[in-house]
Design an enzyme around this catalytic site. Sequence first.
Site, PDB file in Angstrom:
ATOM      1  N   HIS A  72       0.832  -1.208   0.000  1.00 11.91           N
ATOM      2  CA  HIS A  72       0.000   0.000   0.000  1.00 11.91           C
ATOM      3  C   HIS A  72       0.865   1.256   0.000  1.00 11.91           C
ATOM      4  O   HIS A  72       1.755   1.395   0.818  1.00 11.91           O
ATOM      5  CB  HIS A  72      -0.921   0.017   1.226  1.00 11.91           C
ATOM      6  CG  HIS A  72      -2.125  -0.858   1.071  1.00 11.91           C
ATOM      7  ND1 HIS A  72      -3.239  -0.750   1.861  1.00 11.91           N
ATOM      8  CD2 HIS A  72      -2.391  -1.839   0.182  1.00 11.91           C
ATOM      9  CE1 HIS A  72      -4.149  -1.634   1.477  1.00 11.91           C
ATOM     10  NE2 HIS A  72      -3.648  -2.317   0.466  1.00 11.91           N
ATOM     11  N   TYR A 202      -9.276   5.410   7.749  1.00 13.33           N
ATOM     12  CA  TYR A 202      -9.360   5.758   9.176  1.00 13.33           C
ATOM     13  C   TYR A 202     -10.387   6.883   9.314  1.00 13.33           C
ATOM     14  O   TYR A 202     -10.203   7.955   8.726  1.00 13.33           O
ATOM     15  CB  TYR A 202      -8.013   6.259   9.700  1.00 13.33           C
ATOM     16  CG  TYR A 202      -6.938   5.190   9.825  1.00 13.33           C
ATOM     17  CD1 TYR A 202      -6.172   4.801   8.728  1.00 13.33           C
ATOM     18  CD2 TYR A 202      -6.686   4.582  11.053  1.00 13.33           C
ATOM     19  CE1 TYR A 202      -5.179   3.831   8.860  1.00 13.33           C
ATOM     20  CE2 TYR A 202      -5.690   3.614  11.193  1.00 13.33           C
ATOM     21  CZ  TYR A 202      -4.953   3.244  10.085  1.00 13.33           C
ATOM     22  OH  TYR A 202      -3.969   2.285  10.218  1.00 13.33           O
ATOM     23  N   PRO A 294      -3.779   0.278  18.946  1.00 14.82           N
ATOM     24  CA  PRO A 294      -3.562  -0.202  17.581  1.00 14.82           C
ATOM     25  C   PRO A 294      -3.701   0.858  16.487  1.00 14.82           C
ATOM     26  O   PRO A 294      -3.432   0.573  15.321  1.00 14.82           O
ATOM     27  CB  PRO A 294      -4.644  -1.279  17.413  1.00 14.82           C
ATOM     28  CG  PRO A 294      -5.714  -0.904  18.389  1.00 14.82           C
ATOM     29  CD  PRO A 294      -5.022  -0.248  19.535  1.00 14.82           C
ATOM     30  N   LYS A 298       1.320  -0.152  15.116  1.00 17.92           N
ATOM     31  CA  LYS A 298       2.742  -0.199  15.474  1.00 17.92           C
ATOM     32  C   LYS A 298       3.165  -1.416  16.310  1.00 17.92           C
ATOM     33  O   LYS A 298       4.354  -1.723  16.394  1.00 17.92           O
ATOM     34  CB  LYS A 298       3.118   1.067  16.260  1.00 17.92           C
ATOM     35  CG  LYS A 298       3.080   2.333  15.431  1.00 17.92           C
ATOM     36  CD  LYS A 298       4.252   2.378  14.472  1.00 17.92           C
ATOM     37  CE  LYS A 298       4.056   3.356  13.338  1.00 17.92           C
ATOM     38  NZ  LYS A 298       3.766   2.734  12.043  1.00 17.92           N
ATOM     39  N   TYR A 385       3.778   6.695  10.063  1.00 17.88           N
ATOM     40  CA  TYR A 385       2.967   5.548   9.671  1.00 17.88           C
ATOM     41  C   TYR A 385       3.822   4.481   8.974  1.00 17.88           C
ATOM     42  O   TYR A 385       3.684   3.288   9.256  1.00 17.88           O
ATOM     43  CB  TYR A 385       1.805   5.981   8.760  1.00 17.88           C
ATOM     44  CG  TYR A 385       0.754   4.907   8.631  1.00 17.88           C
ATOM     45  CD1 TYR A 385      -0.281   4.801   9.566  1.00 17.88           C
ATOM     46  CD2 TYR A 385       0.814   3.956   7.605  1.00 17.88           C
ATOM     47  CE1 TYR A 385      -1.222   3.798   9.485  1.00 17.88           C
ATOM     48  CE2 TYR A 385      -0.127   2.944   7.522  1.00 17.88           C
ATOM     49  CZ  TYR A 385      -1.146   2.871   8.464  1.00 17.88           C
ATOM     50  OH  TYR A 385      -2.070   1.852   8.384  1.00 17.88           O
TER      51      TYR A 385
HETATM   52  C1  PHB Z   1      -5.667  -4.368  11.134  1.00 17.97           C
HETATM   53  O1  PHB Z   1      -5.842  -4.621   9.936  1.00 17.97           O
HETATM   54  O2  PHB Z   1      -5.885  -5.218  12.019  1.00 17.97           O
HETATM   55  C2  PHB Z   1      -5.222  -3.014  11.499  1.00 17.97           C
HETATM   56  C3  PHB Z   1      -4.810  -2.152  10.512  1.00 17.97           C
HETATM   57  C4  PHB Z   1      -4.400  -0.881  10.845  1.00 17.97           C
HETATM   58  C5  PHB Z   1      -4.425  -0.464  12.148  1.00 17.97           C
HETATM   59  C6  PHB Z   1      -4.835  -1.331  13.149  1.00 17.97           C
HETATM   60  C7  PHB Z   1      -5.227  -2.612  12.823  1.00 17.97           C
HETATM   61  O3  PHB Z   1      -4.055   0.798  12.451  1.00 17.97           O
END
Ligand code: PHB
Length: 395
Positions: A72, A202, A294, A298, A385
Amino acid sequence: MRTQIGIIGGGPSGLCLARLLSLRGIRSVILERHTRDYVQARIRAGILEQGMVNLLRNAKVSDRMDREGLVHDGIVLTFAGRQERIDLAALTGGQRVMVYGQTELTKDLYDAVLSDDNVAVVFEARDVSPAGFLDGTPRLDYGKDGRLEHVDCDYIAGCDGYHGASRASVPKAMITEYERTYPFGWLGLLSDTPPVHDELVYANHQRGFALCSMRSRARSRYYIQVGLDEQVGAWPDSRFFDEIRRRLPDDVAASMITGPSIEKSIAPLRSFVAEPMRFGRLFLVGDAAHIVPPTGAKGLNLAASDVHYLSTALVAFYGERRTDLLDRYSATALRRIWAAVRFSWWFTSISHKFNDDPIEHKIQLAELDYLMSSTAGRTTIAENYVGLPFEPTFA
Ligand code: PHB
Ligand code: APR
């Protein structure tokens, strides 16, 4: 039994460490409390930073990830009806992230270590107890099939997660713990449906945070922020999908394909760091020493940087009898950990609903508006990120 490195915990940290050491001829024994099937079935993270991808390639466990993982170049932030793409690659000189589930990675790691002559894995090891690490006689005591066993070793790696035995075995006076809990959790849902978007979304919304993630082009992972008193049973799939759609821009919500969940669970959010990460001949690695919320993806990646620092230090010790890198392990790892703790806390703070006071949401929106209007703002999100460098060059 005698080995060079006694590893507690066969999660990503312990497995990666054993594998990297083995490739340099260093032997280890992994004591894992559960069965292989149990460890592999846990649904966890799914985003790998470039540094972790490189580490897995060095560990020669990357073939399937390189075939099946999704690269990505960007993520999408939504707020106040806006959809803003953060072009990770353009803002960071071409760095990207890899979508590849921890479940799949764990399978690949077990395939590698279980056919590796330098690594022995004991599953269903009971009551693992590290001892002697402060007086130069490190050993791991444990129970197996009703008998008491032990492993003598040169060093112990505590890779046994947040609830493990290694941190708990350190005298309280030697360790400082920093912790913040958040007044909400994430309800996650996994379904065999195509992701709603080809990049992660997000969402900041008055009703709370939402995240649209994925494991593959055919498997979606969705999350919504929920109160700490919520129970999974109160969230049938239809209620979950109705709620996540309400938190997304209309066109995104309208294109969401829903399907039966194959997993659903609630996880609380926590920031936690234990300092230092070395106690004589015991080193803490990964979730055993730190937890991040989460939001920035990280957790798994921090485990990878710990493993990188510790494996490099152990290779220098066995190859050249150098102890300076082992001496620096804790400080080096903690510097990157605190950077990720800060980012994860901050990204959580601008994306989640903390209370019902409307001024909080207005201030979040103003901050997001500012960040999006500024190349510096977008770059700070992108740099963090994709992951700060493993070597501390960000001085
Ligand atoms: C996930 O796909 O589990 C996931 C992806 C991004 C995040 C947290 C969890 O920031
Ligand atoms: N004895 C033996 N094994 C233990 C013990 C114990 N007392 N306690 C825990 N374990 C095992 C667990 O069963 C698990 O398999 O240690 C392993 C720890 O694995 P994780 O919790 O996955 O931690 P880690 O390997 O550090 O992985 C990094 O970061 O944010 C997260 O999702 C991410 O789980 C990932 C973690």
